[in-house]
Design a protein around this motif. Structure first.
Motif, PDB file in Angstrom:
ATOM      1  N   ARG A   1       0.837  -1.200   0.000  1.00  0.00           N
ATOM      2  CA  ARG A   1       0.000   0.000   0.000  1.00  0.00           C
ATOM      3  C   ARG A   1       0.871   1.249   0.000  1.00  0.00           C
ATOM      4  NH1 ARG A   1      -5.102  -0.926   1.257  1.00  0.00           N
ATOM      5  NH2 ARG A   1      -5.432   1.121   2.180  1.00  0.00           N
ATOM      6  N   VAL A   2       0.662   2.067  -0.977  1.00  0.00           N
ATOM      7  CA  VAL A   2       1.461   3.262  -1.169  1.00  0.00           C
ATOM      8  C   VAL A   2       0.568   4.485  -0.975  1.00  0.00           C
ATOM      9  CG1 VAL A   2       2.609   4.577  -2.973  1.00  0.00           C
ATOM     10  CG2 VAL A   2       3.129   2.156  -2.676  1.00  0.00           C
ATOM     11  N   THR A   3       0.939   5.355  -0.052  1.00  0.00           N
ATOM     12  CA  THR A   3       0.195   6.599   0.169  1.00  0.00           C
ATOM     13  C   THR A   3       1.140   7.770  -0.080  1.00  0.00           C
ATOM     14  OG1 THR A   3      -1.147   5.517   1.869  1.00  0.00           O
ATOM     15  CG2 THR A   3      -1.165   7.934   1.826  1.00  0.00           C
TER      16      THR A   3
ATOM     17  N   ALA B   1       3.009  17.329 -11.168  1.00  0.00           N
ATOM     18  CA  ALA B   1       3.865  16.170 -11.422  1.00  0.00           C
ATOM     19  C   ALA B   1       4.794  15.906 -10.241  1.00  0.00           C
ATOM     20  CB  ALA B   1       4.682  16.387 -12.695  1.00  0.00           C
ATOM     21  N   ARG B   2       4.974  16.919  -9.405  1.00  0.00           N
ATOM     22  CA  ARG B   2       5.846  16.734  -8.242  1.00  0.00           C
ATOM     23  C   ARG B   2       5.303  15.660  -7.293  1.00  0.00           C
ATOM     24  NH1 ARG B   2      10.330  18.791  -6.445  1.00  0.00           N
ATOM     25  NH2 ARG B   2      10.680  18.919  -4.209  1.00  0.00           N
ATOM     26  N   GLU B   3       4.011  15.457  -7.324  1.00  0.00           N
ATOM     27  CA  GLU B   3       3.420  14.404  -6.483  1.00  0.00           C
ATOM     28  C   GLU B   3       3.974  13.035  -6.846  1.00  0.00           C
ATOM     29  OE1 GLU B   3       0.923  10.965  -6.011  1.00  0.00           O
ATOM     30  OE2 GLU B   3       0.990  12.073  -7.900  1.00  0.00           O
ATOM     31  N   THR B   4       4.417  12.879  -8.099  1.00  0.00           N
ATOM     32  CA  THR B   4       4.874  11.553  -8.542  1.00  0.00           C
ATOM     33  C   THR B   4       6.221  11.167  -7.924  1.00  0.00           C
ATOM     34  OG1 THR B   4       5.936  12.439 -10.529  1.00  0.00           O
ATOM     35  CG2 THR B   4       3.635  11.755 -10.730  1.00  0.00           C
ATOM     36  N   ILE B   5       6.877  12.094  -7.244  1.00  0.00           N
ATOM     37  CA  ILE B   5       8.128  11.740  -6.556  1.00  0.00           C
ATOM     38  C   ILE B   5       7.902  10.552  -5.619  1.00  0.00           C
ATOM     39  CG2 ILE B   5       9.646  12.549  -4.678  1.00  0.00           C
ATOM     40  CD1 ILE B   5       9.827  15.232  -6.115  1.00  0.00           C
ATOM     41  N   GLY B   6       6.840  10.619  -4.862  1.00  0.00           N
ATOM     42  CA  GLY B   6       6.546   9.526  -3.933  1.00  0.00           C
ATOM     43  C   GLY B   6       6.301   8.211  -4.659  1.00  0.00           C
ATOM     44  N   ARG B   7       5.662   8.294  -5.811  1.00  0.00           N
ATOM     45  CA  ARG B   7       5.395   7.069  -6.583  1.00  0.00           C
ATOM     46  C   ARG B   7       6.703   6.438  -7.062  1.00  0.00           C
ATOM     47  NH1 ARG B   7      -0.057   7.922  -9.969  1.00  0.00           N
ATOM     48  NH2 ARG B   7      -0.910   9.772  -8.955  1.00  0.00           N
TER      49      ARG B   7
ATOM     50  N   PRO C   1      10.166   6.842 -16.210  1.00  0.00           N
ATOM     51  CA  PRO C   1      10.385   6.186 -14.913  1.00  0.00           C
ATOM     52  C   PRO C   1       9.135   6.157 -14.038  1.00  0.00           C
ATOM     53  CG  PRO C   1      11.469   8.341 -14.986  1.00  0.00           C
ATOM     54  CD  PRO C   1      11.032   8.031 -16.380  1.00  0.00           C
ATOM     55  N   ILE C   2       8.239   7.108 -14.246  1.00  0.00           N
ATOM     56  CA  ILE C   2       6.993   7.133 -13.457  1.00  0.00           C
ATOM     57  C   ILE C   2       6.090   5.984 -13.890  1.00  0.00           C
ATOM     58  CG2 ILE C   2       5.045   8.556 -12.739  1.00  0.00           C
ATOM     59  CD1 ILE C   2       6.680  11.037 -13.623  1.00  0.00           C
ATOM     60  N   VAL C   3       5.997   5.787 -15.204  1.00  0.00           N
ATOM     61  CA  VAL C   3       5.197   4.669 -15.714  1.00  0.00           C
ATOM     62  C   VAL C   3       5.779   3.347 -15.210  1.00  0.00           C
ATOM     63  CG1 VAL C   3       4.655   3.383 -17.823  1.00  0.00           C
ATOM     64  CG2 VAL C   3       4.272   5.863 -17.724  1.00  0.00           C
ATOM     65  N   GLU C   4       7.077   3.211 -15.296  1.00  0.00           N
ATOM     66  CA  GLU C   4       7.712   1.983 -14.782  1.00  0.00           C
ATOM     67  C   GLU C   4       7.380   1.769 -13.304  1.00  0.00           C
ATOM     68  OE1 GLU C   4      11.772   2.270 -17.588  1.00  0.00           O
ATOM     69  OE2 GLU C   4      11.898   2.388 -15.405  1.00  0.00           O
ATOM     70  N   ALA C   5       7.429   2.851 -12.544  1.00  0.00           N
ATOM     71  CA  ALA C   5       7.151   2.740 -11.106  1.00  0.00           C
ATOM     72  C   ALA C   5       5.727   2.241 -10.873  1.00  0.00           C
ATOM     73  CB  ALA C   5       7.347   4.092 -10.419  1.00  0.00           C
ATOM     74  N   MET C   6       4.780   2.790 -11.625  1.00  0.00           N
ATOM     75  CA  MET C   6       3.387   2.381 -11.416  1.00  0.00           C
ATOM     76  C   MET C   6       3.182   0.919 -11.802  1.00  0.00           C
ATOM     77  SD  MET C   6       2.066   4.959  -9.954  1.00  0.00           S
ATOM     78  CE  MET C   6       0.441   4.204  -9.753  1.00  0.00           C
ATOM     79  N   VAL C   7       3.822   0.498 -12.881  1.00  0.00           N
ATOM     80  CA  VAL C   7       3.716  -0.912 -13.284  1.00  0.00           C
ATOM     81  C   VAL C   7       4.313  -1.802 -12.190  1.00  0.00           C
ATOM     82  CG1 VAL C   7       4.516  -2.620 -14.970  1.00  0.00           C
ATOM     83  CG2 VAL C   7       3.656  -0.394 -15.742  1.00  0.00           C
TER      84      VAL C   7
END
Lengths: 370, 370, 370, 370
Positions: D10-12, D127-133, D337-343
């Motif tokens: 679980r990622v928040t 897009a800065r929110e995606t740092i956590g992702r 890298p964001i797409v990779e992270a989500m996958v």
């Protein structure tokens, strides 16, 4: 897993006792709620050690920071991150804990579960984890007070075998904070303090009961059938370190009554439907009925004591753990703000759930629609 | 909302007491588990009314049907739907309930919450809702028994002021089922039965305590910090109709002990790390330690009694509710299989969660990895 | 696991294609919503096979029953159980499926995942599972219509390479239901029907695109950041059998535009803040902006075809699967009510979530509070 | 609400674009996973602006800190808190944003939803929110690589109308990182870079398609029916800023094929059951079949452009927004890298779920049990 509480007002705590920081993320706090850091800090100050002669003398200022979710004094509706950074590098004091399992602590069960643990302290099982709960609870309390005038007061009902009678309908936070035992009966409080002092001198520890009352609760909070209001309160209490029991209304004592003695008769007054007695503790069928919610949590005596104890180390060898250090001989008074926080988290969660389902909270329509 | 319990083994019950059917959907039961309808039915038979002289004389055969998720005697890993159809059209008997709120029932709180209710019975607040729980619990028990040899035994510890001492380590289901009170101490059971008979003659009702033990529990079950094993057990118990209290281990009684008396010393034997005493009730820091889990649930006296009671109707008018009908003067013996079912649901949920996180259940690696 | 959709309006479907029944439990439907069985049945009738010359000729009346949660024509706020019982014992026809894996079906992946499957049909992977979704969607649609006047219209945009232009702002359900292709452009529909007929004669199958529009959507639905409205729509669509793609607004076509071409300029009219164009498809930053929501789902050609295919059986032996039986050469027209249902489930879920968080839905306060 | 992704892992994420910090809490990461801060930082470095001539020239070092959950280089099984503190006080530059709604940004929808927003930037929609992702994704990738040898490679497939053909089975991260467009076809990459440069000179912006492949995926991941693997991938992609479309396998292009062309024939080789073609993109019935997973996400042209645009301010007055500042004319390469992270987050979540349910991951038992 398991570090999140609530469904509509979701609280996730993080941080190990002896790590860099501990804190909380709150997801689901409604927007535009005014929040001052001081409101959070004052609740944390009630929780922290070193407040009084009967608590641990460790100095932890526990200064909170809000890193997100609040903008120009108002909540944004986005996640609120609150953290408290560790200031005191206490690693060395805990070196003896590296390999042995402290009796009735979580050292062994964490090791069994994870195959690893932060041995420098209790990790997530430490009372330090509750900092995040209290911070979140401060926001929950604020929301409940503003939206409904709802008020939550906790207090120490019993320490060891010393119990007080308290009028849940009238007790105030001022009464509670009048002494370091947080027991509103001054005479009983004095006896509790004396007994706690003795426990410290004995190198021993004590447990007790915290009672909590929520007043001005709107009817209709609580979701049948598994998320009953009292079921979620029970979970909230038992999720606290050292809590081993929960009861609502008459609880275990109600068993000695018959149904005719225990049932709460309904009547009508200006405020709507009321009950003559409140043996139900404000909750019927898992849903609040508008009467005061009264519940109790039992905390076992603190596991940390200043006496030698038989135990086992990580290699599976029998050993003796020496008593040492300065610890709270009784954490129950410090548990009061934590219990209040958990009750606030449960109530705010159910209020938001009820508002989502029914569009309003606390509106009672007696007649069935036709 | 709130009709689902569990995260990995998810149980959703459905159905109103006086609707067409009640039942459960289970999502997350592992595939390839052998399930016979008879295994479910036998648990339902322990729960249903009309079993004995001290329970309600209503006849509800409560025959279960499995509609999905089981194929050629094995679970598929897909949702298991189990339903019990209502056979007895009892609408007429309940006509008096159409407008008045029965004291200490959920009539008023449901009306306050929803603005509507199925007045022909308790709806979701009825004990009939627990049929789905017991059916799901039968499957959970089977899984726990097959995977871990884990065994759950519940029994009546107290009725009104009559309490039994029971050895949780050795009590068997045969002991429990030996009498209609489901109390393994035959002498105490006889006194309980007598007292329940008196309550019926008085048109009154009684409550009590169910104790439950889980044996051969793998260490490491329970998720810090909110989903502690005892926190989920507390929620499970308080989600039951009429339950007003929960405790694990010494619970409320442990408060009278000091830490040095209460702590469970560790030692090592052939079976690994053990504790000399079990005041913790098999759970430390919210995680099972391999000792027997012992917990208790307090049930208030049944709200339905055969006496006149002051109450209010839907128009907000004071009225008197006449006692009538044949009801259980004490539901506590029937609660035993329900309590067992809830304990099974909690344990199986945590076992699956632990398996997901750590890849195995019950393996204990004492040493930290290096 | 994974058989539940939604957080506030929770839908759990159950049942295997060739089991005793399929259906749904809905938890979280607000109370006092009028529901007639006919409203559910009419949506199921749009979904079922045998409706027209271009769909499968199997006869499945798919008659729904409501077993709980509705009382005297109104929802109770409790779980709604809707089931459709199987009437047609078709086990024998599927005997050839006992051991082989049909290409591009889920036979192999289910076997790999569970080690077992109901080989008498597609089990949970069958389109029959969508019956529960459509039944729940009928209730969601009703709620959205009553609360907000919100309207959802789906239609076939493309079959194979034959595409229609449709005005999403004005198309009506009457336009859609005017032909069996469910394409509101009659000329294109005729060509689609012809091509589907050819596919049947060829023993082959076709896919297509369903477009759906939601009109009169309140602004503010959708939760940053993971539960964006379009993220949940995407999940809803891809959870449908045979769906392999999703787009909202300009979707994949928007890539050929520059930012200055694609941005939707804001202006103000009597209805509040509007956009000149709607390239965003009614959703910006994952939150509805009040413009029509327009999205598309791509369905691959049906995996079942009447031709011989190379495959493998359960023993891992190469084999040939013979074409046989009467199947839909194109399921896309039947997917229209299913797509509408999923969109309704997403929107109602977010509307209830927004109401819980903000106390109202669709109220726009432009100015920041001070 | 909605700031958590995943059920078992679980990622928040938390933090506003122009607040004090942004970051993530991960709950459910298994214990004993070795994690170096450098592994997280290197992924963040791929994401941050200022990497190359075609990205924004803003300097954001984005240095991560781990505050909890990792001890002596290993995960503890407790929540992992990772934060990136803001170093650059850029409030002043954004003062013009205080009152107006930037077209095709989330300013208006956030204001409509919450009645308040952090106007100093995009807040949570940035897009800065995606740092956590990305930070969480780095841990997820590590776990997948260690446990299964699973590998995820993302790359730019298309910018504006310029598309590349890429062999998903063989492309490497080295190929991808060889140029700033992150397109493994060097010639096409050069054209993309040129076109992006032109867009910057024009004060305009471009969108594109990121394709991602996951190789060595164990069969059996994905939960019927709502949590299909591709459904969760779709949700993951559409939850990204500016993403407007998703497809798996042939996706929208598969519609032009017939079933006989599109079906993936099964055969057996040394590695078990395989498919001759991979039109399904590695997922059938929502469950991985062991073939490479291939999916695509469509990103609209960046909403921020250097041109004047018609818009509205908070008082509801028409106004013109002036182009200004230095912004990415095309964020698609940074999205890789964001797409990779989500996958990675989707796959690790399903792997843990599958392990919980079935006790193992990737074990294929072809024959039904008897």
């Amino acid at each position: 897993m398991g570090n999140t509480f609530g469904r509509a007002f979701r609280v996730t705590t993080w941080g190990e006792s002896h790590g860099d920081a501990v804190g909380v993320v709150i997801d689901g706090c409604p927007p535009q709620l005014p929040i001052e850091l001081a409101e959070i800090q004052s609740e944390l100050d009630r929780r922290r050690p070193g407040q009084s002669s009967i608590t641990s003398q460790r100095r932890e200022p526990d200064s909170a920071q809000i890193l997100s979710g609040v903008f120009e004094g108002l909540t944004l509706g986005t996640p609120i991150l609150i953290g408290v950074w560790s200031e005191d590098a206490r690693g060395k004091d805990y070196d003896y804990m590296r390999r042995l399992f402290r009796p009735s602590h979580a050292d062994y069960t964490y090791q069994a579960k994870y195959g690893i643990r932060n041995w420098k302290g209790g990790g997530r099982a430490s009372a330090r984890e509750t900092i995040g709960r209290v911070a979140a609870g401060a926001i929950a309390k604020k929301l409940l007070r503003r939206e409904f005038g709802l008020e939550i007061v906790g207090y120490v009902r019993q320490i060891w075998k010393i119990a007080a009678e308290v009028d849940a309908d009238s007790v105030t936070m001022t009464d509670v904070e009048a002494n370091v035992a947080r027991c509103p009966d001054a005479d009983v409080a004095a006896r509790m303090i004396e007994r706690i002092d003795k426990a410290r001198r004995d190198g021993d520890s004590l447990g007790g009961v915290v009672e909590v009352v929520a007043r001005n609760v709107p009817p209709g909070l609580g979701e049948p059938v598994f998320d009953k209001l009292d079921a979620d309160l029970a979970k909230a209490m038992l999720s606290l370190p050292a809590c081993k029991g929960f009861e609502v209304g008459t609880g275990f004592h109600g068993i000695g009554l018959t149904g005719s003695e225990h049932n709460d008769a309904f009547y009508v007054d200006a405020g709507g439907v009321r009950t003559r007695s409140n043996n139900s503790g404000g909750i019927q069928g898992g849903v609040s009925n508008g009467e005061n919610i009264v519940a109790r949590a039992a905390f076992k005596p603190t596991a940390t004591i200043n006496s030698d104890q038989e135990t086992v180390d990580e290699s599976g060898t029998a050993t003796v753990m020496k008593g040492r250090g300065r610890h709270d001989p009784c954490v129950v008074p410090r548990a009061v703000p934590i219990v209040e926080a958990m009750v606030a988290l449960v109530l705010v969660d159910h209020a938001l759930r009820q508002r989502g389902q029914s569009g309003s909270v606390g509106t009672v329509n007696l007649e069935n629609p036709v």
